[in-house]
Design a protein around this motif. Structure first.
Motif, mmCIF file in Angstrom:
data_model
loop_
_atom_site.group_PDB
_atom_site.id
_atom_site.type_symbol
_atom_site.label_atom_id
_atom_site.label_comp_id
_atom_site.label_asym_id
_atom_site.label_seq_id
_atom_site.Cartn_x
_atom_site.Cartn_y
_atom_site.Cartn_z
ATOM 1 N N TRP A 134 8.792 -11.669 18.377
ATOM 2 C CA TRP A 134 8.454 -12.553 18.908
ATOM 3 C C TRP A 134 9.287 -12.079 20.512
ATOM 4 O O TRP A 134 7.884 -12.388 21.028
ATOM 5 N N SER A 135 10.525 -12.612 20.654
ATOM 6 C CA SER A 135 10.759 -12.852 21.844
ATOM 7 C C SER A 135 10.881 -11.702 23.198
ATOM 8 O O SER A 135 10.243 -12.026 23.757
ATOM 9 N N ARG A 136 10.645 -10.710 22.514
ATOM 10 C CA ARG A 136 10.699 -9.791 23.688
ATOM 11 C C ARG A 136 9.086 -9.900 23.459
ATOM 12 O O ARG A 136 8.992 -9.481 25.100
ATOM 13 N N GLN A 137 8.711 -9.833 22.702
ATOM 14 C CA GLN A 137 7.095 -9.530 23.861
ATOM 15 C C GLN A 137 6.345 -10.867 24.311
ATOM 16 O O GLN A 137 6.045 -10.413 25.040
ATOM 17 N N VAL A 194 3.677 -12.714 28.468
ATOM 18 C CA VAL A 194 4.025 -13.725 29.387
ATOM 19 C C VAL A 194 4.827 -13.959 30.281
ATOM 20 O O VAL A 194 6.190 -14.144 30.432
ATOM 21 N N SER A 195 4.304 -14.633 31.667
ATOM 22 C CA SER A 195 4.749 -14.850 32.994
ATOM 23 C C SER A 195 5.769 -15.483 32.925
ATOM 24 O O SER A 195 6.628 -16.289 33.747
ATOM 25 N N ASN A 196 4.813 -16.696 32.465
ATOM 26 C CA ASN A 196 5.575 -18.396 32.553
ATOM 27 C C ASN A 196 6.491 -18.342 31.900
ATOM 28 O O ASN A 196 6.391 -18.763 30.432
ATOM 29 N N LYS A 197 7.580 -18.867 32.380
ATOM 30 C CA LYS A 197 8.638 -19.303 31.748
ATOM 31 C C LYS A 197 8.460 -20.730 30.848
ATOM 32 O O LYS A 197 9.508 -20.197 29.821
ATOM 33 N N GLU A 198 8.242 -21.419 31.503
ATOM 34 C CA GLU A 198 8.337 -22.792 30.696
ATOM 35 C C GLU A 198 7.138 -22.625 29.261
ATOM 36 O O GLU A 198 7.957 -23.005 28.113
ATOM 37 N N LYS A 206 9.655 -20.850 27.175
ATOM 38 C CA LYS A 206 10.266 -21.382 26.183
ATOM 39 C C LYS A 206 9.880 -22.875 25.102
ATOM 40 O O LYS A 206 9.487 -22.854 24.167
ATOM 41 N N GLU A 207 8.454 -22.780 25.597
ATOM 42 C CA GLU A 207 7.944 -23.705 25.177
ATOM 43 C C GLU A 207 6.999 -23.230 23.525
ATOM 44 O O GLU A 207 7.596 -23.817 22.540
ATOM 45 N N MET A 208 6.858 -22.000 23.669
ATOM 46 C CA MET A 208 6.239 -20.957 22.548
ATOM 47 C C MET A 208 7.224 -20.907 22.035
ATOM 48 O O MET A 208 6.949 -20.304 20.125
ATOM 49 N N LYS A 209 8.435 -20.221 22.336
ATOM 50 C CA LYS A 209 9.588 -20.230 21.426
ATOM 51 C C LYS A 209 9.880 -21.572 20.680
ATOM 52 O O LYS A 209 10.465 -20.613 18.826
ATOM 53 N N PHE A 213 0.356 -10.886 17.764
ATOM 54 C CA PHE A 213 1.196 -11.603 16.821
ATOM 55 C C PHE A 213 0.226 -11.755 15.238
ATOM 56 O O PHE A 213 0.460 -11.858 14.208
ATOM 57 N N LYS A 214 -1.167 -11.606 15.533
ATOM 58 C CA LYS A 214 -2.722 -11.477 14.866
ATOM 59 C C LYS A 214 -2.708 -10.200 13.779
ATOM 60 O O LYS A 214 -2.624 -9.897 12.697
ATOM 61 N N LYS A 215 -2.034 -9.695 14.911
ATOM 62 C CA LYS A 215 -2.349 -7.790 14.439
ATOM 63 C C LYS A 215 -1.102 -7.742 13.527
ATOM 64 O O LYS A 215 -1.554 -7.126 12.016
ATOM 65 N N HIS A 216 0.213 -8.338 13.715
ATOM 66 C CA HIS A 216 0.859 -7.824 13.749
ATOM 67 C C HIS A 216 1.875 -8.707 12.570
ATOM 68 O O HIS A 216 2.271 -8.248 11.177
ATOM 69 N N TYR A 217 1.508 -9.931 12.899
ATOM 70 C CA TYR A 217 2.211 -10.668 11.181
ATOM 71 C C TYR A 217 1.367 -11.256 10.554
ATOM 72 O O TYR A 217 1.799 -12.298 9.673
ATOM 73 N N CYS A 218 0.749 -11.808 10.816
ATOM 74 C CA CYS A 218 -0.884 -12.679 10.644
ATOM 75 C C CYS A 218 -1.126 -12.547 8.772
ATOM 76 O O CYS A 218 -1.592 -13.353 8.320
#
Length: 336
Positions: free
Chosen positions: A222-225, A230-234, A237-240, A277-282
């Motif tokens: 997830w973190s690598r993807q 996602v270009s916005n670093k903030e 962090k929030e999504m992690k 995320f939906k394709k591989h994990y949901c």
């Protein structure tokens, strides 16, 4: 003196014990020290290299055959399967001989009596399966099966060395384990996000075996993807934080609610990651969500048992490899 040293080495007496033993003890001399008093570790190591070179053939293939034959003569035969390249299967199920890769495939599986007993007695917990490479000069894979024991420590229960990890090869390897333990009843297995290992194990043993993915591997993916999409670093962090919460929540209702919120609110800012995320994990939340792990699995959430084992093997090779492996076929010598 040479004969005494070589005798000690033939019985695998550690060099420090030979060095500190009766050899060259100054207490036993009246005045003049004899030559044995000046024997050094380097001298003993030279004898060890010389004796090892004479024990095994220089050709790796012939050497492996010699070692396997010695192991099979022990009171308990630990060999599960053995096949050399450009040869048919010598021991174990012969399924490998009918694969397209039969000419180039190599396979060696082994399990000691203690490992067999530990696997049988702890198969009702969780069986961790993982593979690693860079353990020998040929870059063959080392596949380890590890279970948690009664003290919460990882106990290796079987090992396979192979140069292919496709599903058909894995089926052949696991079949040799079933031949050795026909009544083995495994409740669940934990793997990386690798379908070949689980599907092969399911084909051989039981289609109802539970499958768990190691959380660390899932979160790393997830973190690598996230970093790639996602270009916005903030925002990353929030999504992690949200993803980690989603990964660890244990109540089923709370998980379903949080998953819906993440898809509809938090992930709307990154549709590309949402699609991934939906394709591989949901569609397989039961493999990674803590809310689907409310059953006995020895509280194991990652494959750290395997990772710790691999770390000991690779980072401590200056200790183990130098003392236990005096031959090019390093992996096999290590295990012996």
């Amino acid at each position: 003196m040479r004969d005494v040293i070589k005798t000690y080495l033939s019985f695998s007496v550690p060099i420090p014990k030979i060095f500190k033993g009766e050899l060259g003890s100054r207490d036993k001399h009246n005045f003049f020290p004899i030559k044995e008093a000046f024997v050094s570790r380097k001298v003993i190591q030279a004898y060890l290299r010389s004796s090892d070179n004479s024990m095994f053939p220089k050709d790796d293939s012939t050497s492996v055959v010699s070692i396997v034959e010695c192991l099979r003569k022990e009171p308990y035969d630990p060999i599960l399967i053995f096949k050399l390249q450009n040869s048919t299967t010598l021991y174990g199920p012969s399924n490998l001989d009918y694969l397209p890769t039969s000419q180039t495939s190599f396979a060696l599986g082994f399990q000691t009596e203690h490992q067999r007993d530990m696997l049988v007695s702890n198969s009702d917990k969780v069986l961790c399966i993982d593979s690693t490479h860079k353990t020998n000069q040929y870059d063959f894979y080392l596949i380890n099966l590890i279970v948690p024991d009664n003290y919460g420590k990882g106990c290796p229960v079987a090992h396979f060395i192979a140069n292919y990890l496709d599903i058909n090869t894995m089926i052949c390897l696991f079949s040799s384990l079933k031949v050795k333990i026909p009544g083995l009843n495994v409740i669940c297995i934990m793997t990386d996000d690798d379908q070949n290992t689980f599907e092969a194990f399911n084909v051989v043993f039981d289609p109802n075996i539970r499958h768990l993915l190691r959380k660390w591997h899932v979160f790393r993916s997830w973190s690598r993807q996230l970093c790639a999409k996602v270009s916005n670093k903030e925002l990353v962090k929030e999504m992690k934080v949200r993803l980690k919460e989603l990964l660890n929540v244990k109540e089923r209702d709370a998980f379903e609610k949080l998953l819906a919120e993440c898809e509809n609110i938090h992930f709307t800012k990154s549709p590309e990651f949402v699609d991934y995320f939906k394709k591989h994990y949901c569609n397989r939340v039961q493999l990674w969500s803590a809310s689907y792990r409310n059953f006995s699995h020895a509280s194991t959430e990652t494959n750290n048992y395997c990772e710790s084992f691999h770390n000991q093997l690779k980072t401590r090779n200056d200790v183990y490899f130098q003392q236990l492996m005096r031959h090019d076929d390093s992996t096999l010598q290590f295990w012996i």
